[in-house]
Design a protein around this motif. Structure first.
Motif, PDB file in Angstrom:
ATOM      1  N   THR A   5       0.817  -1.217   0.000  1.00  0.00           N
ATOM      2  CA  THR A   5       0.000   0.000   0.000  1.00  0.00           C
ATOM      3  C   THR A   5       0.848   1.263   0.000  1.00  0.00           C
ATOM      4  O   THR A   5       0.319   2.361   0.139  1.00  0.00           O
ATOM      5  CB  THR A   5      -0.936   0.021   1.218  1.00  0.00           C
ATOM      6  N   TRP A   8      -0.330   3.987  -2.615  1.00  0.00           N
ATOM      7  CA  TRP A   8      -1.769   4.075  -2.789  1.00  0.00           C
ATOM      8  C   TRP A   8      -2.237   5.418  -3.339  1.00  0.00           C
ATOM      9  O   TRP A   8      -3.303   5.511  -3.937  1.00  0.00           O
ATOM     10  CB  TRP A   8      -2.493   3.751  -1.485  1.00  0.00           C
ATOM     11  N   SER A  11      -2.040   7.357  -8.919  1.00  0.00           N
ATOM     12  CA  SER A  11      -3.095   6.833  -9.791  1.00  0.00           C
ATOM     13  C   SER A  11      -2.546   5.810 -10.782  1.00  0.00           C
ATOM     14  O   SER A  11      -3.256   4.887 -11.178  1.00  0.00           O
ATOM     15  CB  SER A  11      -3.807   7.956 -10.523  1.00  0.00           C
ATOM     16  N   THR A  13      -0.541   3.527 -10.174  1.00  0.00           N
ATOM     17  CA  THR A  13      -0.490   2.242  -9.481  1.00  0.00           C
ATOM     18  C   THR A  13      -1.774   1.455  -9.715  1.00  0.00           C
ATOM     19  O   THR A  13      -1.767   0.229  -9.716  1.00  0.00           O
ATOM     20  CB  THR A  13      -0.283   2.468  -7.970  1.00  0.00           C
ATOM     21  N   TYR A  14      -2.862   2.143  -9.939  1.00  0.00           N
ATOM     22  CA  TYR A  14      -4.167   1.493 -10.094  1.00  0.00           C
ATOM     23  C   TYR A  14      -4.682   1.497 -11.533  1.00  0.00           C
ATOM     24  O   TYR A  14      -5.838   1.155 -11.769  1.00  0.00           O
ATOM     25  CB  TYR A  14      -5.180   2.144  -9.151  1.00  0.00           C
ATOM     26  N   LEU A  17      -6.662  -1.506 -12.980  1.00  0.00           N
ATOM     27  CA  LEU A  17      -8.069  -1.737 -12.639  1.00  0.00           C
ATOM     28  C   LEU A  17      -9.001  -1.434 -13.807  1.00  0.00           C
ATOM     29  O   LEU A  17     -10.069  -2.034 -13.924  1.00  0.00           O
ATOM     30  CB  LEU A  17      -8.476  -0.885 -11.438  1.00  0.00           C
ATOM     31  N   GLU A  28      -9.907  -8.596  -6.441  1.00  0.00           N
ATOM     32  CA  GLU A  28      -8.980  -7.542  -6.004  1.00  0.00           C
ATOM     33  C   GLU A  28      -9.426  -6.969  -4.659  1.00  0.00           C
ATOM     34  O   GLU A  28      -8.605  -6.718  -3.780  1.00  0.00           O
ATOM     35  CB  GLU A  28      -8.916  -6.454  -7.070  1.00  0.00           C
ATOM     36  N   TRP A  29     -10.716  -6.788  -4.473  1.00  0.00           N
ATOM     37  CA  TRP A  29     -11.205  -6.234  -3.212  1.00  0.00           C
ATOM     38  C   TRP A  29     -11.358  -7.308  -2.145  1.00  0.00           C
ATOM     39  O   TRP A  29     -11.117  -7.051  -0.973  1.00  0.00           O
ATOM     40  CB  TRP A  29     -12.499  -5.448  -3.442  1.00  0.00           C
TER      41      TRP A  29
END
Length: 74
Positions: A5, A8, A11, A13-14, A17, A28-29
């Motif tokens: 994390t 986190w 952006s 990094t994600y 998604l 993922e969640w």
């Protein structure tokens, strides 16, 4: 099992998604859920009651796994 994390707020990094299908996004969640992590650790314990834990995982998380060799699946 805990995700990294440290980035986190980034952006980029994600960005991955954006390309996930619903099942991938759900996983993922789910894997980040502390209750799921505890249940997973219990299943991984060498002395675990596999049948009881398999039923618990089915009821609590709605997950099903293929029956491994040398295991009595019901």
């Amino acid at each position: 099992m805990r995700p990294d994390t440290s980035q986190w707020r980034s952006s980029s990094t994600y960005d991955y998604l954006d390309d996930l299908v619903a099942a991938d996004l759900a996983w993922e969640w789910l894997r980040r859920n502390a209750d799921y992590q505890r249940d997973y650790a219990e299943v991984e314990h060498p002395d675990a009651d596999r049948e009881r834990l398999t039923n618990m995982v089915r009821m609590r998380w709605g997950l099903r796994f293929p029956c491994p060799p040398n295991f009595q699946c019901h």
